[in-house]
Scaffold this motif. Structure first.
Motif, PDB file in Angstrom:
ATOM      1  N   LEU A 125       6.553 -75.485  34.993  1.00 43.27           N
ATOM      2  CA  LEU A 125       5.759 -75.110  36.401  1.00 43.27           C
ATOM      3  C   LEU A 125       5.105 -76.376  37.074  1.00 43.27           C
ATOM      4  N   GLY A 126       4.950 -77.391  36.163  1.00 36.65           N
ATOM      5  CA  GLY A 126       4.291 -78.795  36.844  1.00 36.65           C
ATOM      6  C   GLY A 126       5.083 -79.138  37.964  1.00 36.65           C
ATOM      7  N   PHE A 130       2.955 -71.513  48.759  1.00 37.36           N
ATOM      8  CA  PHE A 130       3.127 -70.200  48.177  1.00 37.36           C
ATOM      9  C   PHE A 130       2.979 -70.446  46.550  1.00 37.36           C
ATOM     10  N   THR A 131       4.018 -71.279  46.244  1.00 35.84           N
ATOM     11  CA  THR A 131       4.211 -71.486  44.657  1.00 35.84           C
ATOM     12  C   THR A 131       2.748 -72.323  44.182  1.00 35.84           C
ATOM     13  N   LEU A 132       2.458 -73.261  45.059  1.00 32.25           N
ATOM     14  CA  LEU A 132       1.137 -73.912  44.640  1.00 32.25           C
ATOM     15  C   LEU A 132       0.036 -72.864  44.139  1.00 32.25           C
ATOM     16  N   VAL A 133      -0.348 -71.862  45.143  1.00 31.01           N
ATOM     17  CA  VAL A 133      -1.135 -70.761  45.205  1.00 31.01           C
ATOM     18  C   VAL A 133      -1.273 -69.903  43.812  1.00 31.01           C
ATOM     19  N   VAL A 134       0.081 -69.609  43.620  1.00 27.75           N
ATOM     20  CA  VAL A 134       0.303 -68.984  42.495  1.00 27.75           C
ATOM     21  C   VAL A 134       0.385 -69.532  41.123  1.00 27.75           C
ATOM     22  N   ILE A 135       0.997 -70.595  41.008  1.00 29.76           N
ATOM     23  CA  ILE A 135       1.387 -71.435  39.823  1.00 29.76           C
ATOM     24  C   ILE A 135       0.072 -71.990  39.213  1.00 29.76           C
ATOM     25  N   LEU A 136      -0.479 -72.664  40.203  1.00 30.46           N
ATOM     26  CA  LEU A 136      -1.755 -73.420  39.716  1.00 30.46           C
ATOM     27  C   LEU A 136      -2.770 -73.006  38.736  1.00 30.46           C
TER      28      LEU A 136
END
Length: 740
Positions: free
Chosen positions: A431-432, A290-296
């Motif tokens: 974030l990375g 979920f973090t990947l979907v939002v932060i990317l």
């Protein structure tokens, strides 16, 4: 159950608790499930069956049942539903078979009556005077349900999807947390670009307040998500464990006889590795995605160049893991099988420790254990070395994500190639790191799937075997009287080229005491196996009271029999618990009556705690004769009309054997008895004795008739009674020699 409360009716005097049980039976019968009221076991201290107890019982018997509380308006909406059990205040129940919302009435039927009885309309006022508000909903389980479906990843996925509400809440919390994780990076950007550069104290105070509020909500949501994840994993853990154990119990006895017990246990335990993977690593990785979907998308806004570099490095990590996947899976499979073989040796040694000690086999078992341990160590080392290669190869890419990206970003800031500032670089690094962790975790998840796949294959080798579930939950439940009929019955064991039973045909009426004799391998025990439904792939006709045995519900069939074997297993527990093992709802009076019938009352009363005396594992604190009499008490407590005794006295001393045989004469009155014994002296009082040889029925008649006309029986009798035949003729001696 409280038998003092009675409900009077035309020609009946039945307790309310029994009426409630019959209501549940009638609801199950509507769906084609024929149940036995004697199978119900009330909860401790429960005088009247509760909806929860009834639902548990029906679910165990192959139905889908649920107890709940409904209001009148919701009850009226159950127009097209099957019969609903309504719980009454006096402890009884009624069957609601129809509703009419327009007239405001429900139609009730007496559960003790027939299906053709006319239902009675009842309105809300009249029903409220007797109805507790509790109902029991019953329906038939689907043909392909969780209990019967194949154990694979799809089965586990369906199991998890049953918790849709919790999954939805976890997904929502994860999405909000992912959004909140963007703000700390943005705040750092503002601190570096605005607060530090412009020395703005007011901006710092505002940002500090904002950080405190964000931290509070992040802590709150993180706690809620952990709590929901814990509940979800606990529910999945319980459901998977229950279904796996139920599947293990549903496997036929033939499977356990041909497979090694240690390997069965080792493969069964492998299912818990799958469970740990689903409720552990897989769940945490999915949440991190979920973090990947939002932060990317935010990373691409900050710097598309650094974002692509991060994705490319994570992609290389995933590619390396995928390339090594087949080799790691192959070696890991060898490791798991080696561990199972070692576990099998451990189980055999512990289970047979008495034999190991008495024959001084410690050195032999130690040598085998050392060899199995060496195999485990060899394959574990090989698996570790194989896994070490991809872990080493991904390290440069992992290091680049954590360290190299900041150097590239610093270069972009210095050259002003993408209008990137120092604050943006700091925010990107924050974030990375959050993006790289899920990507790396996803790649490592592929590696974990290797072990899970192997474990799933091993567990499936046991849990995906054909079960007896259908035979245990469906079929006829006739009233057993005990008449047996064999008509041209043929049976062969799997892999055998010879017949264990060859055109066996005979009939005995109910109440007959039937003896089975013959040399080893003649088919005596095979006859008892067919009677118990252990093997059902025979040809010909085997009927019990005129009903084909394969048409009878297997649970009903086995609970209608009393079975006593040569070596009976007693569970670790009290004497009372062991006698009531098959009928946990019976009272102490029933236990005493069964013990008296089996001739066990006398020695039980001499025990330190009587019927509450604890039986140790392996029954080491009681003698063989006492164990046999307890087994007989366990067999007769449910008053079976047909009993099977398979070499029940062969391991006893003469005194114990004489006592057990005397008890059998008393127990056999009014029952059909099938007695397998090598000792013909214990069968002389049988009404009929069937003589078996190489799977064929050679003769069947009383003892004195067989002595005259059956050569095999006469030879066996003379062999066992040589001391009584000192004056035997030379011809008889020759017969004895030939028989030996």
């Amino acid at each position: 159950m409280d038998q003092t409360q009675r409900v009077s009716g035309p020609g009946r005097d039945v307790s309310p608790a029994v009426i409630r049980l019959y209501a549940a039976l009638a609801a199950a019968r509507f769906h084609g499930l024929e149940l036995d009221i004697r199978d119900f076991a009330a909860e401790p201290g429960e005088n009247t069956p509760s909806p929860a107890s009834l639902a548990r019982w029906l679910n165990e018997q192959g139905a889908v049942a649920k107890g709940m509380r409904l209001k009148w308006r919701y009850l009226l909406r159950l127009q097209n539903s099957p019969p609903v059990v309504l719980m009454f205040k006096d402890g009884s129940a009624g069957l609601m078979v129809a509703t009419n919302p327009e007239k405001g009435v429900v139609w009730l039927r007496d559960p003790m009556g027939g299906d053709g009885d006319t239902p009675i309309p009842v309105d809300e006022l009249r029903l409220s005077q007797v109805w507790t508000g509790d109902v029991l909903l019953v329906k038939r389980r689907r043909d392909e349900s969780e209990a019967d479906a194949r154990f694979d990843l799809l089965w586990f996925a369906k199991m998890a999807m049953r918790e849709k509400k919790i999954l939805r809440d976890i997904a929502f919390a994860s999405m909000i947390l992912s959004i909140l994780q963007i703000f700390p990076a943005l705040i750092v950007m503002q601190v570096l670009d605005r607060v530090v550069n412009y020395h703005s104290m007011a901006t710092l105070v505002s940002l500090s307040s904002f950080v405190l509020i964000l931290t509070f909500y992040e802590i709150l949501l993180t706690y809620a998500r952990r709590e929901l994840s814990l509940v979800l994993s606990s529910r999945l853990d319980a459901r998977i464990s229950l279904h796996a154990f139920n599947r293990l119990l549903a496997l036929p006895l033939e499977f356990y006889e041909r497979e090694q017990t240690g390997e069965i246990l080792g493969r069964f335990v492998a299912v818990f590795k799958v469970r740990d993977f689903l409720t552990g690593q897989l769940m945490s990785t999915m949440l991190d995605l979920f973090t990947l979907v939002v932060i990317l998308p935010v990373l691409f806004l900050l710097s598309s160049t650094l974002a692509w570099l991060t994705l490319a490095s994570a992609g290389c990590i995933g590619l390396i893991v995928v390339l090594f996947l087949p080799a790691v899976t192959r070696v890991m499979g060898r490791q798991i099988r080696a561990e199972m073989n070692r576990g099998s040796t451990l189980y055999e040694t512990v289970a047979g420790i008495r034999t190991v000690k008495t024959l001084a086999l410690e050195s032999t078992r130690r040598e085998e254990w050392d060899q199995k341990t060496a195999d485990v160590v060899r394959w574990k080392l090989a698996a570790g070395r194989m896994s070490n290669w991809p872990q080493t190869l991904v390290m440069p890419f992992d290091a680049f994500i954590n360290r190299g990206v900041i150097l590239v970003g610093a270069y972009l800031v210095l050259t002003n190639a993408s209008n990137m500032q120092a604050g943006s670089l700091a925010g990107f690094m924050m974030l990375g790191g959050r993006v790289a962790a899920p990507l790396v975790g996803l790649a490592k998840l592929m590696e974990a799937i290797n072990e899970v796949t192997v474990s799933l294959v091993e567990a499936g080798a046991v849990l995906n075997q054909p079960t007896e579930t259908k035979a245990l939950t469906t079929g006829m439940r006739p009233r057993i009287k005990g008449a047996l009929s064999f008509m041209d019955v043929n049976f062969s064991y799997p892999g055998s080229t010879t017949k264990a039973l060859d055109n066996v045909a005979f009939e005995v009426p109910a109440g007959t005491m039937l003896g089975l004799v013959g040399r080893s391998g003649s088919g005596k025990s095979t006859v008892t196996r067919l009677l118990q439904g252990v093997s059902r792939n025979y040809t010909g006709y085997l009927r019990l009271d005129g009903v084909d045995l394969r048409e009878i519900n297997l649970t009903h069939l086995r609970r209608s029999f009393g079975v006593v074997l040569q070596d009976n297993f007693l569970f670790r527990g009290t004497v009372r618990d062991n006698i009531t093992a098959g009928r946990p709802g019976l009272t102490i009076d029933d236990v005493v009556r069964a013990a008296r019938l089996a001739g066990a009352e006398e020695f039980i009363e001499r025990m330190p705690a009587g019927y509450d005396t604890w039986i140790e594992e392996g029954s080491t604190n009681i003698s063989g004769g006492q164990r046999q009499r307890l087994a007989i008490a366990r067999a007769v407590i449910c008053d079976p009309k047909l009993m099977i005794l398979d070499e029940a006295t062969s391991a006893l001393d003469p005194e114990s054997e004489a006592l057990v045989n005397a008890n059998l004469q008393r127990i056999g009155k009014g029952r059909t008895m099938v007695i397998v014994s090598h000792r013909l002296s214990s069968l002389v009082n049988c009404h009929q004795i069937a003589v078996m040889d190489r799977g064929k029925l050679m003769d069947i008649a009383p003892h004195h008739v067989l002595l005259e006309r059956c050569e095999i029986y006469r030879t066996l009798w003379m062999q066992q009674n040589r001391h009584m035949n000192a004056s035997a003729s030379p011809d008889d001696a020759d017969q004895l020699a030939e028989g030996e």
